[in-house]
Design a protein around this motif. Structure first.
Motif, PDB file in Angstrom:
ATOM      1  N   GLY A   1       1.865   6.798   6.543  1.00  0.00           N
ATOM      2  CA  GLY A   1       2.916   7.063   6.040  1.00  0.00           C
ATOM      3  C   GLY A   1       4.677   7.541   6.418  1.00  0.00           C
ATOM      4  O   GLY A   1       4.661   8.211   5.955  1.00  0.00           O
TER       5      GLY A   1
ATOM      6  N   GLY B   1       0.400  -0.992   0.274  1.00  0.00           N
ATOM      7  CA  GLY B   1      -0.117   0.306   0.104  1.00  0.00           C
ATOM      8  C   GLY B   1       0.820   1.284   0.210  1.00  0.00           C
ATOM      9  O   GLY B   1       0.294   2.419   0.242  1.00  0.00           O
TER      10      GLY B   1
ATOM     11  N   ASP C   1       7.255   6.578   5.291  1.00  0.00           N
ATOM     12  CA  ASP C   1       7.680   7.704   3.202  1.00  0.00           C
ATOM     13  C   ASP C   1       8.219   8.689   3.336  1.00  0.00           C
ATOM     14  O   ASP C   1       9.098   8.767   2.488  1.00  0.00           O
ATOM     15  CB  ASP C   1       6.044   7.243   3.169  1.00  0.00           C
TER      16      ASP C   1
ATOM     17  N   SER D   1       8.899   7.440  -2.279  1.00  0.00           N
ATOM     18  CA  SER D   1      10.040   7.365  -1.725  1.00  0.00           C
ATOM     19  C   SER D   1      10.745   5.973  -1.480  1.00  0.00           C
ATOM     20  O   SER D   1      11.387   5.877  -1.900  1.00  0.00           O
ATOM     21  CB  SER D   1      10.056   7.770  -0.518  1.00  0.00           C
TER      22      SER D   1
ATOM     23  N   ASP E   1      -6.855  -1.123  -0.306  1.00  0.00           N
ATOM     24  CA  ASP E   1      -5.472   0.204  -0.449  1.00  0.00           C
ATOM     25  C   ASP E   1      -6.389   1.110   0.545  1.00  0.00           C
ATOM     26  O   ASP E   1      -7.261   1.404   0.581  1.00  0.00           O
ATOM     27  CB  ASP E   1      -5.793   0.600  -1.710  1.00  0.00           C
TER      28      ASP E   1
ATOM     29  N   ARG F   1      -1.450   6.923  -1.404  1.00  0.00           N
ATOM     30  CA  ARG F   1      -1.802   6.010  -0.584  1.00  0.00           C
ATOM     31  C   ARG F   1      -1.338   5.644   0.557  1.00  0.00           C
ATOM     32  O   ARG F   1       0.255   6.562   0.709  1.00  0.00           O
ATOM     33  CB  ARG F   1      -1.165   4.895  -1.275  1.00  0.00           C
ATOM     34  N   CYS F   2      -1.774   5.125   1.463  1.00  0.00           N
ATOM     35  CA  CYS F   2      -0.749   5.387   2.887  1.00  0.00           C
ATOM     36  C   CYS F   2      -1.045   3.907   3.460  1.00  0.00           C
ATOM     37  O   CYS F   2      -1.575   4.330   4.668  1.00  0.00           O
ATOM     38  CB  CYS F   2      -1.390   6.417   3.302  1.00  0.00           C
ATOM     39  N   GLY F   3      -1.761   2.631   2.641  1.00  0.00           N
ATOM     40  CA  GLY F   3      -1.387   1.348   3.404  1.00  0.00           C
ATOM     41  C   GLY F   3      -2.161   0.596   2.744  1.00  0.00           C
ATOM     42  O   GLY F   3      -3.000   0.556   2.224  1.00  0.00           O
ATOM     43  N   ILE F   4      -2.408  -0.327   3.562  1.00  0.00           N
ATOM     44  CA  ILE F   4      -3.799  -1.598   3.390  1.00  0.00           C
ATOM     45  C   ILE F   4      -4.313  -1.838   4.614  1.00  0.00           C
ATOM     46  O   ILE F   4      -3.389  -1.798   6.052  1.00  0.00           O
ATOM     47  CB  ILE F   4      -2.555  -2.765   3.339  1.00  0.00           C
TER      48      ILE F   4
END
Lengths: 412, 115
Positions: B99, A305, B102, A318, B15, B23-26
């Motif tokens: 996130g 994800g 990231d 990133s 998602d 997108r910030c994860g599942i």
């Protein structure tokens, strides 16, 4: 760009990107060992990759979902994770083989040391992917790969017995076959099928559709590109089988290295044939190295994800950017050990067939689901072909490793 | 939003996308709470290694905890704005603690030209 130009370019890049080092190795060897008898596998595999890329591309266009997010949703977490690990090991090995292949080609042309060229290749790939938009990567390497057409011309110039070539498209067992020959024939059949249906092609193709911002209206473009582009690509693959049969078999040359593969075109068209083939192989291997590295990063990002895509700046995706760089570094590390890229290919091809059923099942499950795909769900033909190929690759997956062991990786 | 939600099919392993489309994860796990009549209701979505480790075979769970830690982010169900093919949130990833890694990796990459 006009729709027609887009379709035309799509077809050409699909054709140019069809062959990579594994397919080159196994098509030439299949021809050398069994003449035209395995041509039907090229046809069988090509229809298979068409069926699944078309479905994955259609899902990408309609639902903007890539293969690994489907795998996670449909196979569940544990089976999905197993698929991810296996698929990415295969991606890494395939990428390693392609990077090694590129360094071998550069070595042929320059005479410089192989390991130094491997590091140069690593730097080259990282800079190219870091700085080039997705569309241009697709075009440069896809169109450059079209130089491999010189092998089609060489196959025709070798004046094969066209009756025998045509007969090769009908499934048959090799002449005067003993038990050992049948095992070898089965091994090369499974390996050739696997090299044509390499799973990364579907992952990359669907992710590429999302990168190119396909919309539901693009399902026709998707269908034409897959059918026409892959048919032309298969013509190239089939001509490599013919070159194996007509050039390498009578001379008892093992086309194990890119340099020996280019002998066939050098023999037919002297220096021009040699350089065009080497350049075509460079674009084909380099394109596949980039596709496998990106494919590994796409898979990981889609499964976890994370934001992904080359259309985003590296700072906005990133972990995705870090992942593809890591794949290039690890792939180079694999071949820098001195392992022969072609033997890496043999392992990756055989293991990739094992990953296929787990990767393709979720694609079929979603593509046929009217609740999800609405009017874009599979028709009867796509469903029948989808189930047929799922059964076929499951059998191939079960047979692959026993055949690999029994035939000593096709060495007899 | 659909009248009936099949949590396993429509939410789990989908998602998570924030209000800006990032997108910030599942959805790695779903937390239940108790509603007014004692009926179980969905309380939150759980995202992160601590949430998916519980779904792995025991030994793998231990290994992955050692590798990735136990971090879990809890996203209250009230922050879910829409369920489509993905779970769309009504707030930004940063506000919900999603996130983080990231952004950390991005801060390293920013030093490279072209990033």
């Amino acid at each position: 760009m006009g729709k027609f130009a887009e379709v035309f370019l799509g077809i050409l890049t699909a054709m140019g990107g069809f062959v990579e080092i594994g397919e080159l190795t196994f098509t030439l060897n299949a021809g050398r060992r069994f003449e035209h008898a395995l041509l039907w596998i090229v046809l069988l595999g090509t229809v298979g990759i068409m069926v699944y890329c078309e479905m994955a591309g259609r899902i990408a266009a309609v639902k903007h979902q890539a293969v690994f997010s489907l795998i996670r949703e449909r196979d569940g977490f544990s089976a999905g994770l197993l698929t991810l690990v296996a698929a990415n090991i295969v991606n890494l090995l395939t990428c390693a083989a392609e990077v090694g292949g590129v360094a071998l080609l550069w070595q042929l042309l320059s005479g410089w040391p192989y390991r130094g060229l491997l590091l140069a290749a690593l730097v080259f790939f990282v800079i190219v992917v870091w700085s080039t938009p997705f569309k241009w990567i697709e075009r440069i390497f896809g169109l450059g790969g079209l130089l491999m057409i010189v092998f089609i011309v060489a196959a025709v110039a070798l004046h094969p017995d066209w009756g025998s070539v045509a007969a090769g498209f009908v499934p048959s067992l090799p002449r005067a076959a003993g038990g050992r020959d049948i095992l070898m024939y089965a091994f090369y059949g499974v390996a050739l099928l696997s090299s044509i249906m390499l799973p990364y092609e579907t992952y990359f193709y669907a992710s590429g559709g999302i990168e190119d911002r396909w919309k539901p209206a693009d399902v026709t473009l998707n269908r034409i590109v897959v059918i026409v582009g892959f048919s032309l690509g298969a013509t190239l693959a089939a001509s490599l089988v013919v070159v194996g049969a007509e050039f390498f078999a009578p001379r008892s040359i093992d086309p194990a290295l890119p340099g020996s593969a280019a002998l066939a075109t050098a023999d037919a068209f002297a220096n021009v044939g040699l350089y065009v083939a080497l350049l075509g192989m460079f674009f084909a291997f380099a394109g596949a190295a980039i596709e496998t590295a990106l494919s590994a990063a796409y898979n990981l990002a889609q499964f976890a994800g994370w934001p992904w895509g080359l259309d985003k700046r590296p700072r906005d995706a990133s972990r995705f950017a870090l992942s593809w760089i890591a794949v290039f570094v690890l792939a180079t590390a694999v071949v820098v050990t001195g392992i022969d890229p072609v033997s890496v290919v043999e392992y990756s091809i055989v293991f990739s067939v094992v990953v296929l059923p787990l990767s393709y099942f979720p694609v079929l499950a979603v593509a046929r689901d009217r609740g999800i795909m609405g009017p874009y769900a599979n028709g009867a033909l796509a469903n029948v072909l989808g189930w047929f190929y799922l059964a076929l690759i499951t059998v191939a997956a079960l047979a692959a490793i026993p055949l690999f062991v029994a035939t000593h990786a096709g060495q007899g | 939003m659909k009248p009936t939600i099949e949590l396993l099919r429509d939410v789990l392993d989908h998602d998570v996308v924030d209000v800006d489309g990032v997108r910030c994860g599942i959805v790695d796990d779903i937390e239940f709470g108790e509603g007014a009549d004692g009926v179980p209701v969905v309380a939150a979505l759980l995202v992160g290694p601590g949430a998916w480790q519980a779904r792995l075979p025991a030994l793998l769970g231990v290994v992955s905890a050692w590798l990735f830690g136990h971090g879990t982010t809890r996203v209250p169900w009230s922050d879910v704005a829409e369920l489509t093919q993905s779970v769309k949130l009504g707030r930004r990833a940063g506000e919900l603690g999603l996130g983080k890694l990231d952004r950390k990796v991005a801060s390293w990459l920013k030093r490279i030209p072209g990033a």
